[in-house]
Design an enzyme around this catalytic site. Sequence first.
Site, PDB file in Angstrom:
ATOM      1  N   ASP A   1     -11.550   2.300   3.411  1.00 31.90           N
ATOM      2  CA  ASP A   1     -11.887   0.870   3.299  1.00 31.90           C
ATOM      3  C   ASP A   1     -13.389   0.691   3.065  1.00 31.90           C
ATOM      4  O   ASP A   1     -13.821  -0.398   2.690  1.00 31.90           O
ATOM      5  CB  ASP A   1     -11.566   0.146   4.626  1.00 31.90           C
ATOM      6  CG  ASP A   1     -10.246  -0.603   4.585  1.00 31.90           C
ATOM      7  OD1 ASP A   1      -9.906  -1.129   3.520  1.00 31.90           O
ATOM      8  OD2 ASP A   1      -9.582  -0.661   5.639  1.00 31.90           O
TER       9      ASP A   1
ATOM     10  N   GLN B   1      -5.138  -1.934   9.226  1.00 27.57           N
ATOM     11  CA  GLN B   1      -5.032  -3.269   8.621  1.00 27.57           C
ATOM     12  C   GLN B   1      -5.654  -4.320   9.544  1.00 27.57           C
ATOM     13  O   GLN B   1      -5.389  -4.346  10.743  1.00 27.57           O
ATOM     14  CB  GLN B   1      -3.544  -3.579   8.359  1.00 27.57           C
ATOM     15  CG  GLN B   1      -3.288  -4.841   7.581  1.00 27.57           C
ATOM     16  CD  GLN B   1      -3.795  -4.776   6.129  1.00 27.57           C
ATOM     17  OE1 GLN B   1      -3.812  -3.722   5.509  1.00 27.57           O
ATOM     18  NE2 GLN B   1      -4.210  -5.903   5.611  1.00 27.57           N
TER      19      GLN B   1
ATOM     20  N   LYS C   1       0.841  -1.204   0.000  1.00 27.90           N
ATOM     21  CA  LYS C   1       0.000   0.000   0.000  1.00 27.90           C
ATOM     22  C   LYS C   1       0.875   1.253   0.000  1.00 27.90           C
ATOM     23  O   LYS C   1       0.596   2.223  -0.693  1.00 27.90           O
ATOM     24  CB  LYS C   1      -0.944  -0.018   1.214  1.00 27.90           C
ATOM     25  CG  LYS C   1      -2.101  -0.989   1.014  1.00 27.90           C
ATOM     26  CD  LYS C   1      -2.871  -1.329   2.265  1.00 27.90           C
ATOM     27  CE  LYS C   1      -3.885  -2.436   1.949  1.00 27.90           C
ATOM     28  NZ  LYS C   1      -4.538  -3.015   3.097  1.00 27.90           N
TER      29      LYS C   1
HETATM   30  N1  GUN Z   1      -7.032  -7.199   5.659  1.00 29.88           N
HETATM   31  C1  GUN Z   1      -7.258  -7.951   4.544  1.00 29.88           C
HETATM   32  N2  GUN Z   1      -7.890  -7.211   3.606  1.00 29.88           N
HETATM   33  C2  GUN Z   1      -8.060  -5.978   4.131  1.00 29.88           C
HETATM   34  C3  GUN Z   1      -8.627  -4.775   3.633  1.00 29.88           C
HETATM   35  O1  GUN Z   1      -9.140  -4.688   2.513  1.00 29.88           O
HETATM   36  N3  GUN Z   1      -8.599  -3.702   4.489  1.00 29.88           N
HETATM   37  C4  GUN Z   1      -8.077  -3.786   5.734  1.00 29.88           C
HETATM   38  N4  GUN Z   1      -8.119  -2.687   6.495  1.00 29.88           N
HETATM   39  N5  GUN Z   1      -7.541  -4.879   6.225  1.00 29.88           N
HETATM   40  C5  GUN Z   1      -7.528  -5.973   5.418  1.00 29.88           C
END
Ligand code: GUN
Length: 290
Positions: free
Chosen positions: A120, A97, A53
């Site tokens: 998200d 996350q 990211k």
């Molecule tokens: N963990 C696995 N996929 C995601 C996601 O799309 N967003 C977040 N915040 N955590 C994750």
Amino acid sequence: MAQKIDGKEVSLFIKDKIKNETEKLKNKTGSVPGLAVILVGNDSASHVYVRNKKLACEYCGFYSESYELPESTSQQQLLKLIDTLNKNNNIDGILVQMPLPAHIDADTVINAILPEKDVDAFNPSNVGRIMLGEYSFLPCTPAGVMELLKYYNIDVSGKECVVIGRSNIVGKPMAMLLLHENATVTVCHSRTRELADVTRRADILVCAVGHPMFVTADMVKDGAVVIDVGINRKPDGKLCGDVDFESVEKKASFITPVPGGVGPMTISMLMQNTLTSYKLKVKRSQNNGI
Ligand code: GUN
């Protein structure tokens, strides 16, 4: 033999568009979109996602902050950091996350993020807007799937779409996005009876269950489009999806590989949401005469 859907290519195409738009906006406003990513604990997959990211932010020309906090971080400390980031005008998106350590309540954390910075789209107000079809922030993984279908000119309207999995992050919003595009949608889950009979009806089959080799060739109709959202690790450490790729690719018309299918799209959708959040902020400040 199915055509392989190249998520890396489509993701790069989208990130390039975002990068160009960011450059133009920077020339106009002197600022760029900002994303804060928070990781708590030692989950090794999460460390990889967070690094990717950060790299995507650099590629798109965004400002980014990443916080890698120890497992022992308290919920209160995390909420305090989110509060600081909520108030930081350089930050347009906040992503915590998942999964979080067991002593931290994920719902409380998600609710602490301002809905206008919830890139998200996990906050209940953003989830509700997705349901209504009136949303600014895309649910990243399902939106990534929709972009793949669009890029490969796979029409969804009127098609039989079957989604396996009913999670809040993938299955449910995936069904909504397909429905918004006029598909006939069936959502299957662990209690679904005669699963293979249902999946064999699918023109487009989306699998998000988190079990390697879950979808086998006998569950797939000839010529179906098969989208694999699963990311599983095999005993040899290699990644695989939920679909038995080797046998299913012989039957499908299109198929996403793992890795290199849906995964890269999730990150480009996150970049898209951060850009959207930034543009909405600029608009708000213009409306306020600032
Ligand atoms: N963990 C696995 N996929 C995601 C996601 O799309 N967003 C977040 N915040 N955590 C994750």
